[in-house]
Enzyme design. Structure first.
Site, PDB file in Angstrom:
ATOM      1  N   HIS A 156       0.682  -1.705   0.111  1.00 10.01           N
ATOM      2  CA  HIS A 156       0.116   0.053  -0.168  1.00 10.01           C
ATOM      3  C   HIS A 156       0.733   0.752   0.295  1.00 10.01           C
ATOM      4  CE1 HIS A 156      -4.233  -1.822   1.019  1.00 10.01           C
ATOM      5  NE2 HIS A 156      -3.261  -3.024   1.082  1.00 10.01           N
ATOM      6  N   ASP A 364       3.600   9.148  -0.268  1.00 11.29           N
ATOM      7  CA  ASP A 364       1.879   8.527  -0.524  1.00 11.29           C
ATOM      8  C   ASP A 364       2.383   8.083  -0.915  1.00 11.29           C
ATOM      9  OD1 ASP A 364       0.312   7.951   1.340  1.00 11.29           O
ATOM     10  OD2 ASP A 364      -0.486  10.333   1.905  1.00 11.29           O
TER      11      ASP A 364
HETATM   12  P1  ADQ Z   1      -2.901   6.171   4.960  1.00  9.90           P
HETATM   13  O1  ADQ Z   1      -1.606   6.398   4.861  1.00  9.90           O
HETATM   14  O2  ADQ Z   1      -3.598   5.920   6.025  1.00  9.90           O
HETATM   15  O3  ADQ Z   1      -2.656   4.286   4.092  1.00  9.90           O
HETATM   16  P2  ADQ Z   1      -4.745   7.919   3.169  1.00  9.90           P
HETATM   17  O4  ADQ Z   1      -4.517   7.040   1.695  1.00  9.90           O
HETATM   18  O5  ADQ Z   1      -4.945   8.974   3.081  1.00  9.90           O
HETATM   19  O6  ADQ Z   1      -3.775   6.829   3.829  1.00  9.90           O
HETATM   20  O7  ADQ Z   1      -5.807   6.660   3.686  1.00  9.90           O
HETATM   21  C1  ADQ Z   1      -6.577   7.326   4.430  1.00  9.90           C
HETATM   22  C2  ADQ Z   1      -8.012   6.915   5.105  1.00  9.90           C
HETATM   23  O8  ADQ Z   1      -8.505   7.396   6.649  1.00  9.90           O
HETATM   24  C3  ADQ Z   1      -8.811   7.975   4.012  1.00  9.90           C
HETATM   25  O9  ADQ Z   1      -9.959   6.901   3.612  1.00  9.90           O
HETATM   26  C4  ADQ Z   1      -9.373   9.158   5.863  1.00  9.90           C
HETATM   27  O10 ADQ Z   1     -11.052   9.135   4.920  1.00  9.90           O
HETATM   28  C5  ADQ Z   1      -9.586   8.417   6.259  1.00  9.90           C
HETATM   29  N1  ADQ Z   1      -9.264   9.026   7.258  1.00  9.90           N
HETATM   30  C6  ADQ Z   1      -8.079   9.976   7.629  1.00  9.90           C
HETATM   31  N2  ADQ Z   1      -8.473  10.750   9.143  1.00  9.90           N
HETATM   32  C7  ADQ Z   1      -9.575  10.416   9.158  1.00  9.90           C
HETATM   33  C8  ADQ Z   1     -10.663  10.964  10.175  1.00  9.90           C
HETATM   34  N3  ADQ Z   1      -9.891  12.411  10.666  1.00  9.90           N
HETATM   35  N4  ADQ Z   1     -11.198  10.846  10.849  1.00  9.90           N
HETATM   36  C9  ADQ Z   1     -11.935   9.766   9.622  1.00  9.90           C
HETATM   37  N5  ADQ Z   1     -11.318   9.027   8.397  1.00  9.90           N
HETATM   38  C10 ADQ Z   1     -10.170   9.217   8.032  1.00  9.90           C
HETATM   39  C11 ADQ Z   1      -1.888   3.639   3.086  1.00  9.90           C
HETATM   40  C12 ADQ Z   1      -0.713   4.537   2.879  1.00  9.90           C
HETATM   41  C13 ADQ Z   1      -2.122   5.369   1.819  1.00  9.90           C
HETATM   42  C14 ADQ Z   1      -2.480   4.709   0.502  1.00  9.90           C
HETATM   43  C15 ADQ Z   1      -3.737   3.599   1.174  1.00  9.90           C
HETATM   44  C16 ADQ Z   1      -4.678   3.156   1.193  1.00  9.90           C
HETATM   45  O11 ADQ Z   1      -0.072   5.045   3.118  1.00  9.90           O
HETATM   46  O12 ADQ Z   1      -0.511   5.717   0.310  1.00  9.90           O
HETATM   47  O13 ADQ Z   1      -3.181   5.628  -0.450  1.00  9.90           O
HETATM   48  O14 ADQ Z   1      -2.628   2.700   2.456  1.00  9.90           O
HETATM   49  O15 ADQ Z   1      -4.204   1.860  -0.068  1.00  9.90           O
END
Ligand code: ADQ
Length: 468
Positions: A156, A364
């Protein structure tokens, strides 16, 4: 249809409602329910000398198997090698990389323990899909125990270029572990190139078309599977927020001012200090935006057991305090900083109201928030996405204003461009992004990965034959 087995560190409980579980967990649960399947992972509990015997329960067509870990092994595996070594390495943070042999050994022990616990639950024709950097050696451990079925791995987070990857003392062993999968999925073509370059230049493997790889006696495939979101759910949640009590509260708190939003786990890869600095630069160099725009940064705490994350939290509190101290008025606070999670519907309402979505990670894998922000916009009056070129999503969301997060003044200029962008340009940019978000959904991503994993390497090209 072969049964699907998913392995991930955290397993979303069947009791967790869709609104809370997150798009990936919901999509995986759906894929499991359609075919019938097994979801295997850590129970979240530690127990000295934990036996390799999972707790098993069923919900509908899905069986859940949760394995306890020994506390020392769990620490070495999770906070040690996975999050103290691999996470900084894959995010190009060599200064934060810590490598201890004991962590590496603990990481391998946990993978061996998981393989021993999983094996008795597997049938020979199962399709096993392993998620993320916590489990790179899992296929190799399963093979040692005699499992010959199809096993795929999805990474990921970014895969670093060879120059960076070579800093890892265990680089050769880790890529050898990958070769025991049938399919290795990465987020972007850039990541695929990085891994293939390492394989051909350092590991003396060969590469054939379609990402088919030969490494010693193993044949496997490496390909990009950019992850998506449940676009429809975000469109619906955002539309439903119009006229809601939450929307009214948010609007009244803004008192007609413009909202910019950031939503990131509190993680050093997300570039939060850089984002705060850029917002400070905006207020300094473009005084016309003072008292006019509010940045709401939602940043739920994560990995508090790793020292670097605690330090980041203190740094952000200081930076945020300094900006508010310097620019706040008695009726306006420039930066709203919230350390807690929100339900998806609330996030969708905030995204929709925000004229700017500010997604500026230093690195990311993909960044789903960028896609969620796009999906939640009002098509008639969409906001502008400001996106780091170092997010995997930058390959797809070409309608965003692209920024370099290391350039605070450049980012401040982009904030200003977004704040003053004419409606026609906003619509055009949004349409470009939305087309992509609507086409490449999380469901499509799941289907593509499972379909590719169901094929053998030989199906992907005669090229393989000619090299054998
Ligand atoms: P993350 O590093 O966690 O994921 P991201 O892809 O932005 O990063 O996903 C975060 C998820 O958490 C989003 O769906 C977001 O809505 C949710 N989220 C964040 N803050 C929140 C809050 N305060 N309340 C509720 N929900 C919240 C890892 C990798 C990324 C990759 C994903 C998926 O680091 O690069 O995109 O996996 O493969």
């Amino acid at each position: 249809m072969a049964r699907l087995v998913i392995v991930s560190n955290r397993v979303a409980s069947p009791r967790e409602r869709a609104a809370k579980a997150g798009g990936l967990a919901v999509a995986l649960r759906e894929a499991l329910s359609q075919r019938g399947g097994l979801w295997f992972g850590w129970s979240g509990e530690t127990q000295v000398g934990a036996a390799a015997k999972p707790k098993i329960f069923r919900s509908g067509r899905v069986t859940y198997a949760l394995q306890d870990l020994d506390p020392d092994d769990q620490r070495a595996h999770y906070a040690g090698y996975a999050n103290g070594t691999l996470w900084p390495l894959c995010h190009y943070r060599l200064g934060s990389l810590s490598f201890r042999r004991s962590d590496w050994e603990g990481y391998r022990r946990v993978n061996e323990h998981f393989a021993r616990s999983l094996l008795p639950l597997l049938k020979p024709d199962d399709i096993v899909w392993v998620h993320d950097y916590h489990f790179i050696p899992l296929a190799a451990e399963l093979r040692k125990l005699g499992f010959m079925g199809r096993v795929g791995y999805f990474h990921h987070i970014p895969w670093p270029t060879p120059e960076v990857f070579l800093s890892l003392p265990s680089h050769a062993a880790l890529v050898n572990d990958l070769s025991h999968y049938d399919l290795v999925g990465l987020q972007t073509e850039h990541d695929v190139r990085a891994l293939l370059t390492y394989i051909s230049s350092e590991a003396r493997g060969w590469i054939a078309p379609a990402g088919v790889v030969g490494l010693r006696e193993r044949r496997f495939r490496v390909a990009a599977f950019p992850i998506g979101i449940d676009a429809e759910a975000f469109v619906q949640d955002a539309a439903a927020s119009v006229g809601s009590e939450e929307e009214a509260r948010l609007a009244s708190s803004l008192a007609g001012r413009t909202l910019a939003v950031g939503v990131d786990r509190l993680d050093y890869s997300k570039g939060l200090p850089n984002k705060f600095a850029a917002f400070g630069e905006l207020l300094k160099h473009y005084p016309e935006h003072r008292s006019q725009v509010t940045l709401m940064q939602i940043a739920p705490l994560s990995r508090g057991e790793v020292a670097e994350y605690r330090a980041l939290r203190r740094e952000l509190e200081e930076l945020g305090g300094a900006i508010n101290g310097e620019y706040a008025e008695f009726d306006w606070v420039p930066l709203r900083y919230l350390n807690r999670p929100f339900p998806r519907a609330t996030l969708a309402a905030i995204y929709r109201m925000a004229r700017l979505g500010v997604v500026t990670p230093l690195r990311d894998g993909m960044n789903l928030v960028a896609k969620e922000y796009v999906a939640a916009q009002d098509p008639r009056d969409p906001g502008v996405l400001i996106l780091s070129r170092f997010a995997g999503a930058a390959d797809e969301l070409t309608g965003a204003l692209m920024v370099n997060p290391y350039d605070a003044e450049g980012m401040a200029d982009a904030f200003n461009t977004a704040l003053t962008m004419p409606i026609e340009e906003r619509r055009e940019r949004w349409r470009t992004n939305m087309d992509r978000v609507e086409t490449n959904t999380i469901h499509r991503w799941c289907e593509r990965f499972i379909a590719d994993l169901s094929h053998s390497v030989e199906d992907f090209g005669e090229a393989v034959e000619s090299r054998l």
